[in-house]
Design a protein around this motif. Sequence first.
Motif, PDB file in Angstrom:
ATOM      1  N   PHE A  90      37.065  43.742  32.993  1.00 49.21           N
ATOM      2  CA  PHE A  90      37.940  44.269  32.440  1.00 49.21           C
ATOM      3  C   PHE A  90      37.777  45.858  32.055  1.00 49.21           C
ATOM      4  CE2 PHE A  90      41.603  45.215  29.471  1.00 49.21           C
ATOM      5  CZ  PHE A  90      42.743  45.661  30.099  1.00 49.21           C
ATOM      6  N   ASP A  91      38.312  47.098  31.481  1.00 52.55           N
ATOM      7  CA  ASP A  91      37.466  48.137  31.255  1.00 52.55           C
ATOM      8  C   ASP A  91      38.934  48.556  30.018  1.00 52.55           C
ATOM      9  OD1 ASP A  91      39.555  49.096  32.410  1.00 52.55           O
ATOM     10  OD2 ASP A  91      39.057  51.046  33.573  1.00 52.55           O
ATOM     11  N   GLY A  92      39.660  48.079  30.069  1.00 45.87           N
ATOM     12  CA  GLY A  92      40.327  48.071  28.757  1.00 45.87           C
ATOM     13  C   GLY A  92      41.338  48.344  29.227  1.00 45.87           C
ATOM     14  N   GLU A  93      41.270  49.301  30.811  1.00 43.03           N
ATOM     15  CA  GLU A  93      43.145  49.448  30.867  1.00 43.03           C
ATOM     16  C   GLU A  93      43.045  48.626  32.062  1.00 43.03           C
ATOM     17  OE1 GLU A  93      43.689  53.378  30.526  1.00 43.03           O
ATOM     18  OE2 GLU A  93      43.386  53.170  28.616  1.00 43.03           O
ATOM     19  N   ARG A  94      42.883  48.675  32.513  1.00 47.87           N
ATOM     20  CA  ARG A  94      41.875  48.490  33.793  1.00 47.87           C
ATOM     21  C   ARG A  94      40.876  47.328  34.814  1.00 47.87           C
ATOM     22  NH1 ARG A  94      45.324  50.472  38.097  1.00 47.87           N
ATOM     23  NH2 ARG A  94      43.947  49.855  39.929  1.00 47.87           N
ATOM     24  N   TRP A  95      41.406  46.435  35.473  1.00 47.84           N
ATOM     25  CA  TRP A  95      40.760  45.222  36.415  1.00 47.84           C
ATOM     26  C   TRP A  95      39.952  46.106  37.224  1.00 47.84           C
ATOM     27  CZ3 TRP A  95      39.492  41.418  34.018  1.00 47.84           C
ATOM     28  CH2 TRP A  95      40.517  40.797  32.779  1.00 47.84           C
ATOM     29  N   GLN A  96      38.960  46.013  37.000  1.00 46.72           N
ATOM     30  CA  GLN A  96      37.690  46.473  38.134  1.00 46.72           C
ATOM     31  C   GLN A  96      37.345  46.270  39.368  1.00 46.72           C
ATOM     32  OE1 GLN A  96      37.796  50.262  37.830  1.00 46.72           O
ATOM     33  NE2 GLN A  96      38.693  50.215  36.618  1.00 46.72           N
ATOM     34  N   LEU A 151      53.156  41.430  24.594  1.00 49.74           N
ATOM     35  CA  LEU A 151      52.949  40.782  25.489  1.00 49.74           C
ATOM     36  C   LEU A 151      52.593  42.346  25.959  1.00 49.74           C
ATOM     37  CD1 LEU A 151      51.897  38.667  27.422  1.00 49.74           C
ATOM     38  CD2 LEU A 151      54.517  38.991  28.146  1.00 49.74           C
ATOM     39  N   THR A 152      51.336  42.073  26.922  1.00 52.70           N
ATOM     40  CA  THR A 152      50.864  43.393  28.014  1.00 52.70           C
ATOM     41  C   THR A 152      50.520  42.759  29.562  1.00 52.70           C
ATOM     42  OG1 THR A 152      49.871  44.645  25.855  1.00 52.70           O
ATOM     43  CG2 THR A 152      49.434  45.099  28.559  1.00 52.70           C
ATOM     44  N   HIS A 153      50.889  43.066  30.445  1.00 49.41           N
ATOM     45  CA  HIS A 153      50.409  42.377  31.668  1.00 49.41           C
ATOM     46  C   HIS A 153      49.421  42.835  32.514  1.00 49.41           C
ATOM     47  CE1 HIS A 153      51.106  39.446  34.579  1.00 49.41           C
ATOM     48  NE2 HIS A 153      52.213  40.140  35.523  1.00 49.41           N
ATOM     49  N   TYR A 154      48.758  42.809  33.302  1.00 47.48           N
ATOM     50  CA  TYR A 154      48.724  43.229  34.740  1.00 47.48           C
ATOM     51  C   TYR A 154      48.605  42.364  35.858  1.00 47.48           C
ATOM     52  CZ  TYR A 154      46.019  44.477  29.991  1.00 47.48           C
ATOM     53  OH  TYR A 154      45.982  45.349  28.951  1.00 47.48           O
ATOM     54  N   ALA A 155      48.567  43.396  37.222  1.00 44.54           N
ATOM     55  CA  ALA A 155      48.582  43.026  37.881  1.00 44.54           C
ATOM     56  C   ALA A 155      47.921  43.757  39.246  1.00 44.54           C
ATOM     57  CB  ALA A 155      50.419  42.863  39.184  1.00 44.54           C
ATOM     58  N   GLN A 156      48.641  43.712  40.180  1.00 47.72           N
ATOM     59  CA  GLN A 156      47.756  44.751  41.577  1.00 47.72           C
ATOM     60  C   GLN A 156      47.440  45.536  41.301  1.00 47.72           C
ATOM     61  OE1 GLN A 156      48.252  43.610  45.683  1.00 47.72           O
ATOM     62  NE2 GLN A 156      49.295  41.543  44.897  1.00 47.72           N
ATOM     63  N   ALA A 157      48.433  46.697  40.254  1.00 46.16           N
ATOM     64  CA  ALA A 157      48.945  48.073  39.770  1.00 46.16           C
ATOM     65  C   ALA A 157      48.003  48.202  39.232  1.00 46.16           C
ATOM     66  CB  ALA A 157      50.399  48.113  39.717  1.00 46.16           C
ATOM     67  N   GLN A 158      47.432  47.070  38.239  1.00 50.93           N
ATOM     68  CA  GLN A 158      46.385  47.366  37.785  1.00 50.93           C
ATOM     69  C   GLN A 158      44.847  46.897  38.000  1.00 50.93           C
ATOM     70  OE1 GLN A 158      48.938  46.526  36.797  1.00 50.93           O
ATOM     71  NE2 GLN A 158      49.390  48.328  35.516  1.00 50.93           N
ATOM     72  N   GLY A 159      44.663  46.504  39.751  1.00 49.39           N
ATOM     73  CA  GLY A 159      43.566  46.377  39.682  1.00 49.39           C
ATOM     74  C   GLY A 159      42.954  44.795  40.022  1.00 49.39           C
ATOM     75  N   LEU A 160      44.081  44.139  39.628  1.00 47.73           N
ATOM     76  CA  LEU A 160      43.874  42.959  39.886  1.00 47.73           C
ATOM     77  C   LEU A 160      44.489  42.539  41.560  1.00 47.73           C
ATOM     78  CD1 LEU A 160      45.622  40.560  37.085  1.00 47.73           C
ATOM     79  CD2 LEU A 160      42.822  40.431  37.999  1.00 47.73           C
ATOM     80  N   PRO A 161      43.500  41.328  42.110  1.00 43.96           N
ATOM     81  CA  PRO A 161      43.779  41.399  43.749  1.00 43.96           C
ATOM     82  C   PRO A 161      44.690  39.738  43.741  1.00 43.96           C
ATOM     83  CG  PRO A 161      41.931  39.711  43.193  1.00 43.96           C
ATOM     84  CD  PRO A 161      42.647  40.712  41.694  1.00 43.96           C
ATOM     85  N   PRO A 162      45.691  39.724  44.344  1.00 47.12           N
ATOM     86  CA  PRO A 162      46.436  38.377  44.532  1.00 47.12           C
ATOM     87  C   PRO A 162      45.590  37.403  44.490  1.00 47.12           C
ATOM     88  CG  PRO A 162      46.288  39.363  47.069  1.00 47.12           C
ATOM     89  CD  PRO A 162      45.422  39.815  46.449  1.00 47.12           C
ATOM     90  N   GLY A 163      46.376  35.816  44.271  1.00 42.30           N
ATOM     91  CA  GLY A 163      45.767  35.550  44.343  1.00 42.30           C
ATOM     92  C   GLY A 163      45.778  34.009  42.930  1.00 42.30           C
ATOM     93  N   LEU A 164      44.943  32.993  42.977  1.00 46.92           N
ATOM     94  CA  LEU A 164      45.086  32.091  42.084  1.00 46.92           C
ATOM     95  C   LEU A 164      43.472  33.116  40.999  1.00 46.92           C
ATOM     96  CD1 LEU A 164      46.089  29.479  40.533  1.00 46.92           C
ATOM     97  CD2 LEU A 164      43.691  28.502  41.950  1.00 46.92           C
ATOM     98  N   VAL A 165      43.524  32.642  39.083  1.00 46.30           N
ATOM     99  CA  VAL A 165      42.577  32.917  38.949  1.00 46.30           C
ATOM    100  C   VAL A 165      41.896  31.675  37.769  1.00 46.30           C
ATOM    101  CG1 VAL A 165      41.556  34.822  37.361  1.00 46.30           C
ATOM    102  CG2 VAL A 165      43.614  35.210  38.879  1.00 46.30           C
ATOM    103  N   GLY A 215      49.067  37.714  38.732  1.00 46.87           N
ATOM    104  CA  GLY A 215      48.124  38.606  37.470  1.00 46.87           C
ATOM    105  C   GLY A 215      47.881  37.680  36.558  1.00 46.87           C
ATOM    106  N   ILE A 216      47.691  38.559  35.589  1.00 41.51           N
ATOM    107  CA  ILE A 216      47.184  38.203  34.442  1.00 41.51           C
ATOM    108  C   ILE A 216      47.766  39.031  32.422  1.00 41.51           C
ATOM    109  CG2 ILE A 216      45.168  38.701  32.449  1.00 41.51           C
ATOM    110  CD1 ILE A 216      43.745  37.913  34.897  1.00 41.51           C
ATOM    111  N   SER A 217      48.128  38.029  31.683  1.00 38.94           N
ATOM    112  CA  SER A 217      49.015  38.662  31.224  1.00 38.94           C
ATOM    113  C   SER A 217      47.815  38.661  29.439  1.00 38.94           C
ATOM    114  CB  SER A 217      50.326  38.230  30.064  1.00 38.94           C
ATOM    115  OG  SER A 217      50.902  38.126  31.573  1.00 38.94           O
ATOM    116  N   ARG A 218      48.438  39.867  28.831  1.00 37.43           N
ATOM    117  CA  ARG A 218      47.385  39.099  27.258  1.00 37.43           C
ATOM    118  C   ARG A 218      48.343  39.643  25.923  1.00 37.43           C
ATOM    119  NH1 ARG A 218      44.016  44.496  25.716  1.00 37.43           N
ATOM    120  NH2 ARG A 218      46.075  45.649  25.880  1.00 37.43           N
ATOM    121  N   LEU A 219      48.477  38.285  25.503  1.00 38.73           N
ATOM    122  CA  LEU A 219      49.350  38.532  23.993  1.00 38.73           C
ATOM    123  C   LEU A 219      47.869  38.222  22.642  1.00 38.73           C
ATOM    124  CD1 LEU A 219      52.210  37.720  23.267  1.00 38.73           C
ATOM    125  CD2 LEU A 219      51.036  34.984  23.387  1.00 38.73           C
ATOM    126  N   ASP A 220      48.676  39.270  22.101  1.00 39.58           N
ATOM    127  CA  ASP A 220      47.743  39.303  20.724  1.00 39.58           C
ATOM    128  C   ASP A 220      48.408  40.130  19.638  1.00 39.58           C
ATOM    129  OD1 ASP A 220      48.756  42.279  21.406  1.00 39.58           O
ATOM    130  OD2 ASP A 220      46.775  43.002  22.524  1.00 39.58           O
TER     131      ASP A 220
END
Length: 1008
Positions: A165-171, A129-143, A120-125
């Motif tokens: 990214f819409d601010g909360e989920r990956w569309q 730290l906020t993490h986004y994975a399949q539950a937030q709309g990201l497909p599996p595999g390499l980015v 998945g993808i993480s946002r560090l600000d």
Amino acid sequence: MPVAVSAPALALARTRRRVAAGWLLLCLLLAAWPALAAPLSAYEHTAWVVGQGAPGDVWDIVQPADGSLLLATGTGLYRFDGRQFERPAPPNGSTFPSSNMTTLALDPDGTLWIAYYNAGISRLDRHGLTHYAQAQGLPPGLVPRIERDGSGRLWAAADGGLRWFDGERWQVPTAAMGIGDVPAQWLLRDRDGTLWVIAAQRLWRLPANGARFEPLALPVAPFSSLALRDNGQVWLADRQRGLMPVADARGLLPAAEREALRRPALLAKRIRFAADGSLWGSLVDSGGIFRLDVAASAAAPVEYFDAAQGLASTTAVPVLADREGTLWVGTNLGLNRFRAHQVRSLTLPGPADPLRTLYHAPDGQVFAYGADLRPMALRRTLLQVPSADLHRAALASDQPLWVVDWEALRLIRDGQSHELHPPGLPAPRELRAVLPLGRDEAWFCFGDQRVMHYLRGRWDSDPALPGHACTTLAAGPAGAVLMGYPDGELRVRRQHAWRHYTRADGLQVGPITATAMIGTRIWVAGENGLALLGDDDRFHAAQTDTPGLLEGITGIVRDHTAYYWFNGSRGLLRIDASTLEQSVLHGRPVEPRLFDRGDGMPGIAVQTTPMPSAMLAADGLLWLSTNQGLAWIDTGVAQRAGPALQPRIGDVSHGQTQQPLRDGMVLPAGTAQLQIDYLALALSRPERTRYRYRLIGLDAHWQDAGTLTRAFYTNLPPGRYRFEVVAANQDMVWSPVAATRSFRIAPMWYQTLWFNAACVVLLLALILLAMRLRSRRLTQLVRARLQERHAERERIARELHDTLLQGTQGLILRLHAVSQASHTPPPVRAALEAAMQQAETALAEGRDRVSALRDDSDGYQDLGAALVQVYGERASDASSPALRLNVEGTPLPLRRAAAEEVYLIGGEALLNALQHAHAGAIEIELGYGLRGLRLHVRDDGRGLPESMAEGHWGLVGMRERAERLGARLRLWSRPGLGTEVELFLPRHRIYRRSPRRWRWPRFTGESA
């Protein structure tokens, strides 16, 4: 009348006009002259490998706003500051979902996006730290890539599909976007905001602020990547078809243009354009990296750099060009840095004699030759041609070429070589210096005793010159000639007259190694330093904080952008002209930019050459003669100073504690020694970073720390402090704003305010106690002396009573017996009775004085009454002057001894007025004031005579008594206007205690 001008003078004037025109053309064209791309050999390579602190498996590199590098590696996130690697921990105790990081992306606000290998993808600000994975709309595999489009929308290219990214989920892209849920490998936003996408094995384009992707008719192999060139072209690194430009702002390039520049053999993982326009990339299936000068030609050679040349590993992936223009390459065994040398060595293809001597032609061209005396043309356009072509270009020039050494003096003019033979000097000649002045004129310094002038085939010597040869020669405006000598002296020829400068004129640079007259400024360099001739016709030495930096200079040049260049024994120096001149003339140290081996200098300035070791060509290249051959630097590019550094303040160490120094921190009581760490991130040349710091509250001025990154303070008292630090990069550009931290050191109990106040109170109490003890001791001493004095007065009184008074009494009795005798005539009896009456009066007064010696009572406390009594005793009849007594203020208790002396002085003044003034009235004025006692005795009589015998009327006694009292006695008198006597005693001499200040003075008056 017309002035005759010789042919050589006309030729020289024409030459100067051509030179001026050439420099004017240079000023117009040099800014647009293309920068010379540096080959790989002109880069300094540094590697940090695993085992030396560097991480392995470096997959991506970005540069945040603080200037450091962030590395996505197989073992986590790393930060590199140019000196060391560290692993920043996520905030608030959070953890990264995986340590195998593959992709990094930075937002303008500093937000960091981290993609993982199948995690998945993480946002560090700043929020955490906020993490986004399949539950937030990201497909599996390499980015492989994360990028924002022209509207600010965030996109992620993933093997499992393109997402936004819409601010909360990956569309998933909608059908209206025109691309769908397709696998994506790369994203690139160009300077116009267009988003280029490699997805579904083809190239797509999303225009800035557009809503729909446009597919382009260009197939792309999987895992390909893109790079943006400075002219707006988009280049493709295709894993199957090689390297090529594919598009620009108008869209897809024509197929013919793409094919013309395609490099099918270059199969790259990542590509990146450098600041000089060259293309860098990491090769597929190992092989290291490559560099290609795409601006040169379609057939430009490819340069390779692999583990055999020092690369940390043969497997490289990311390539980054930082804000300073330095190239960074990540490999699976560490990090590599490629920093372009600003100074380039002249490497001639094929065999060639090493070039050592430079020659500057009148039109601004620069030539060089070696021991074979074969001149070579040095031009920007001839840097990569064989030496034979350089020689042919030199011979084809219309400029006169002076080629000289100990064996030959040769003048090449119009392609013809002419040998010169100075009279009386057969070869070999010890040629120390030569100054060509055109096609037919030059000055020569031979051996130890010969300075000769050559003009149109004739040789002569100037009889005004000394009998020893010079070591340097230089020309100046209006035909000026400068000669430097090994004894450190200088001679300047202006208007056919020589001016001699010595140590007495401030010239103390040692044996002279270079001279230059630039405009009206005369510079002289020697083995021991550099000096400038000021408007006061005296030389001023240049100063620097780096020892030896200005020594051994053999070349001095000022370029067209007002920078000075000095080629010396420490390397090449550059500094702004106005800054240098003002600093030297005002005695301030200078901070030049040093170009040394780390910048590509092959050696140091050659110290033995008949020509200067630095010459500026008309095309903007500065040519340098070093002990390792020739080198050059592009003055237009070299003057682009790097960005200013902003230092960071790190930890503070005190005692056994080390912690980050935060603003407003309170350090524990008893802290007397501090160690403060600071650092400015300079990835290109961190060893060149210089620092200054100061501790407000202790330091009055900035402290020059050199390259140290730590400040030490000892014996600090408690209080509030503010630490400030600034940094300068290798171009000596200082931080515009200092980094600051405020802190406070708490006091120990004995350093507190209340303790200090208690100590002050105790000290005052001790002082008061000492004063009381001292006063008591003095009182005892005074009492003892008074007792001793009283005893002495009693003894004197007894003796007076037993002798003088008794004798006087017996005399009166004898006189009385005589006066009562029958035979005494009446007149005699009357006289005797008068004498006895006076004797009895004197006897009574004597008894009073004796009684006063025995008695310490306050007999003189009422001074006014005592003085009135004197008047009553001395006024004989009604014709005596009238008396008026005025008393001001409240009478105060007086010191007895002082009051007696005041009484005697006042009585003497009163008697004088009664007996000698012939006055009609006498006034006595007594004033009891805050400052002291004031006594005035005035009369309206005839006044004192202008000439009066010394000691007359008791004036001497009055003055002596006043001096003994410490009083001020003044006397005024004018004939016919009367006399006034004033006596003033300070309060501490007359009053028993000081009067109270808050009482108002009371005035009373009495008349008698």
